[in-house]
Design a protein around this motif. Sequence first.
Motif, short mmCIF file in Angstrom:
data_model
loop_
_atom_site.label_atom_id
_atom_site.label_comp_id
_atom_site.label_asym_id
_atom_site.label_seq_id
_atom_site.Cartn_x
_atom_site.Cartn_y
_atom_site.Cartn_z
N ILE A 164 0.84 -1.20 0.00
CA ILE A 164 0.00 0.00 0.00
C ILE A 164 0.87 1.24 0.00
O ILE A 164 0.60 2.22 -0.72
N ASP A 165 1.94 1.23 0.78
CA ASP A 165 2.87 2.37 0.80
C ASP A 165 3.38 2.68 -0.60
O ASP A 165 3.53 3.85 -0.99
N ALA A 166 3.65 1.65 -1.38
CA ALA A 166 4.20 1.85 -2.72
C ALA A 166 3.23 2.62 -3.61
O ALA A 166 3.66 3.40 -4.48
N LEU A 167 1.92 2.44 -3.40
CA LEU A 167 0.94 3.16 -4.20
C LEU A 167 1.02 4.66 -3.97
O LEU A 167 0.76 5.47 -4.88
N PHE A 168 1.36 5.05 -2.75
CA PHE A 168 1.38 6.46 -2.37
C PHE A 168 2.79 7.07 -2.42
O PHE A 168 2.99 8.18 -1.93
N SER A 169 3.73 6.35 -3.03
CA SER A 169 5.13 6.82 -3.01
C SER A 169 5.32 8.21 -3.61
O SER A 169 6.21 8.95 -3.15
N PRO A 170 4.56 8.64 -4.64
CA PRO A 170 4.79 10.00 -5.16
C PRO A 170 4.57 11.11 -4.14
O PRO A 170 5.13 12.20 -4.28
N TRP A 171 3.77 10.82 -3.11
CA TRP A 171 3.46 11.84 -2.11
C TRP A 171 4.09 11.52 -0.74
O TRP A 171 3.92 12.29 0.20
N ASP A 172 4.78 10.41 -0.69
CA ASP A 172 5.36 9.94 0.59
C ASP A 172 6.73 10.57 0.78
O ASP A 172 7.77 9.91 0.69
N LYS A 173 6.72 11.89 1.05
CA LYS A 173 7.98 12.61 1.16
C LYS A 173 7.79 13.90 1.94
O LYS A 173 6.66 14.39 2.13
N THR A 174 8.88 14.46 2.35
CA THR A 174 8.89 15.72 3.08
C THR A 174 8.44 16.86 2.17
O THR A 174 8.75 16.88 0.98
N GLY A 175 7.70 17.80 2.73
CA GLY A 175 7.33 19.01 1.99
C GLY A 175 6.28 18.82 0.92
O GLY A 175 6.14 19.65 0.03
N SER A 176 5.53 17.74 1.00
CA SER A 176 4.50 17.47 0.00
C SER A 176 3.16 17.28 0.67
O SER A 176 3.06 16.61 1.69
N PRO A 177 2.09 17.86 0.10
CA PRO A 177 0.76 17.45 0.54
C PRO A 177 0.52 16.02 0.08
O PRO A 177 1.25 15.51 -0.77
N GLY A 178 -0.46 15.38 0.63
CA GLY A 178 -0.66 13.98 0.25
C GLY A 178 -1.98 13.43 0.68
O GLY A 178 -3.04 13.92 0.27
N ALA A 179 -1.95 12.43 1.56
CA ALA A 179 -3.18 11.71 1.89
C ALA A 179 -3.04 11.02 3.23
O ALA A 179 -1.94 10.83 3.75
N ILE A 180 -4.19 10.65 3.78
CA ILE A 180 -4.24 9.77 4.94
C ILE A 180 -5.31 8.73 4.64
O ILE A 180 -6.38 9.05 4.12
N ILE A 181 -5.00 7.46 4.94
CA ILE A 181 -5.89 6.37 4.58
C ILE A 181 -6.02 5.39 5.73
O ILE A 181 -5.08 5.21 6.51
N ALA A 182 -7.20 4.82 5.86
CA ALA A 182 -7.43 3.73 6.81
C ALA A 182 -8.06 2.57 6.04
O ALA A 182 -8.98 2.77 5.23
N VAL A 183 -7.54 1.36 6.29
CA VAL A 183 -8.06 0.15 5.66
C VAL A 183 -8.49 -0.80 6.77
O VAL A 183 -7.68 -1.18 7.62
N GLN A 184 -9.76 -1.15 6.79
CA GLN A 184 -10.29 -2.07 7.80
C GLN A 184 -10.76 -3.35 7.13
O GLN A 184 -11.55 -3.31 6.18
N TYR A 185 -10.25 -4.49 7.61
CA TYR A 185 -10.57 -5.78 7.01
C TYR A 185 -11.07 -6.72 8.08
O TYR A 185 -10.40 -6.97 9.08
N GLN A 186 -12.29 -7.23 7.89
CA GLN A 186 -12.92 -8.16 8.83
C GLN A 186 -12.87 -7.64 10.27
O GLN A 186 -12.53 -8.36 11.21
#
Length: 566
Positions: A20-42
């Motif tokens: 999952i981290d790899a999907l968000f790699s373009p924004w996974d850095k210092t000084g960048s806006p990005g995202a926050i995600i929660a994944v709930q399974y069972q």
Amino acid sequence: MTEAYLKSAEGIRGHWSDDIDALFSPWDKTGSPGAIIAVQYQGEVVHQRGYGVANIEDDVPFTADTVLRLGLTSKHLCVTCVLILEHRGQLTLQDDVRKFVPELPDFGSTITIWHLLTMTSGLCDGVNLPLFAGLNTGAAFTRQQLLNIGLSQRQLMFEPGDDCTYSNTNYALLSVIIERISESSIAEFMAQEIFQPLAMNRTALVPWMNRVTMHKARGYNLDEQGEYVAGHMMMELCGDGGIDSTITDMLKWLNNYRDDRHFGPDFRQRLEAESRLNDGRLLKYRLGIEASDYRGADKVNHAGGMPGYLCDFAWFPEQDLGIVLFTNLMDAMMLMLPDKVVDIVLADQLIESAETTFVSASREDIAPLLGVYGNLETGQLIELTQLEDKLVCFMLGELNLMLERDGLLQSAKSLIALDLAAALESNLDGDDSSSRPTLNLILGCQPPIPLTPLDDPRQSPADLPTDAVSFAGLYHDPVTDVRHKVQLQDGQLKVSLAAPMLDLMWQVLTPLGGDMFTAMIDSEPSCTNVIARFLRNAQGRVTQLDYSLNRCRNVIFNKIDGGDSK
């Protein structure tokens, strides 16, 4: 790496976190806006963290209590208010809207609350109508002003129930109905009936985006130079998109949705119940939420965005998988990531279903389909092109990923565009793969509209008609009370606002053939954003200008001066 970035990355990790981290790699850095995600399974949160930071100026991290905008995802919470009132016997979904909003014009066909809920009313989107006045989402509009525009409409885009077109006017009217029945503001009703019972303590309907809120992420857009700029939407919102929330609170909402604990009997079933057009055709859009098939799995979700923010709430009931995504960057490609998360978590449970197979633009049989198509008599225009490896359709500027419906592309092959009650039917001849086909555009349950191949107006615009001077003049829209001035200058047909203080997003009407034109907008990838068609009376005189743009079809401007209008 800064301390804020490292703080954003804290959270919950599980078996799938690295992927999952790899999907968000373009924004996974210092000084960048990005995202926050929660994944709930069972029933267990298996992944939760932020990527980038919530505020790049002050280097503020994302946390589970960072406040962000739900935007259009607010709609299924607005529907919850309606269903609460229905459960109490204070309305029915088949009630005429004019029972509660008598100032809505009588269009000759009844618009019910169900039509509003399912986006099948035929009302134009009041958020986009101000574009005709040179006012975009950065302009300050009160809710009442926007409602007045909606209430000023004098014709529908289609008969109620014949088609499904997303329009925020529907949910502005629903908000009025909720307030008039409950005798309280919709913000107060939501707080009392939804947020407080679920202990969603950081969630509220916040009408104005610029209201100061503790721990709120700043939203960003990318400008033409690739620089981050603050996202602004100065419209006062209600149940159409005004809710602020957090990952913590939306997980509470997810678990209530999962367990169906509150809001009357069979709440989820009511929300997800099948919606059908007048001819019985099944819709993806239900009551403020969408229901679809994703690779053989039932999917329920509502995504959306506004300047600076995106959000998606997705639920896969059979697999007991829920995803909540917030972003503080307006990058529509990020809304494709929740499905990629599903691919990772449910990798051994999904199938390659024909119902959910994206059409690959690299296929040899797709090449003849690419290009611009239109109907000069009815005013429809689409563009088929590719995005990465996928076939996409632009219609009135809106991008729609294309899905295969019946397997291989052959004669009378149907393609369906996501997020529209629309299909394209191709008459592609398998023996002649070099020629572009004729297409049929099917809008809801209306008769098919034939579309013929056109030259790309950006490369080879059609010639102006010999009587192009007859198009010149002043045109008035009684809904927005706006006047457009059309002039023939330097061999081009140009349009401007009669009010000199404001500018339209488009200036040149580029000919497509006959009396039909397109108006391209700088920085937009499609040539379909604005369609203009001059209408003539029985004597052949130009009397009206028929405009269409995203979520607003066939807005009529009457010619009031100039040329041979008399």
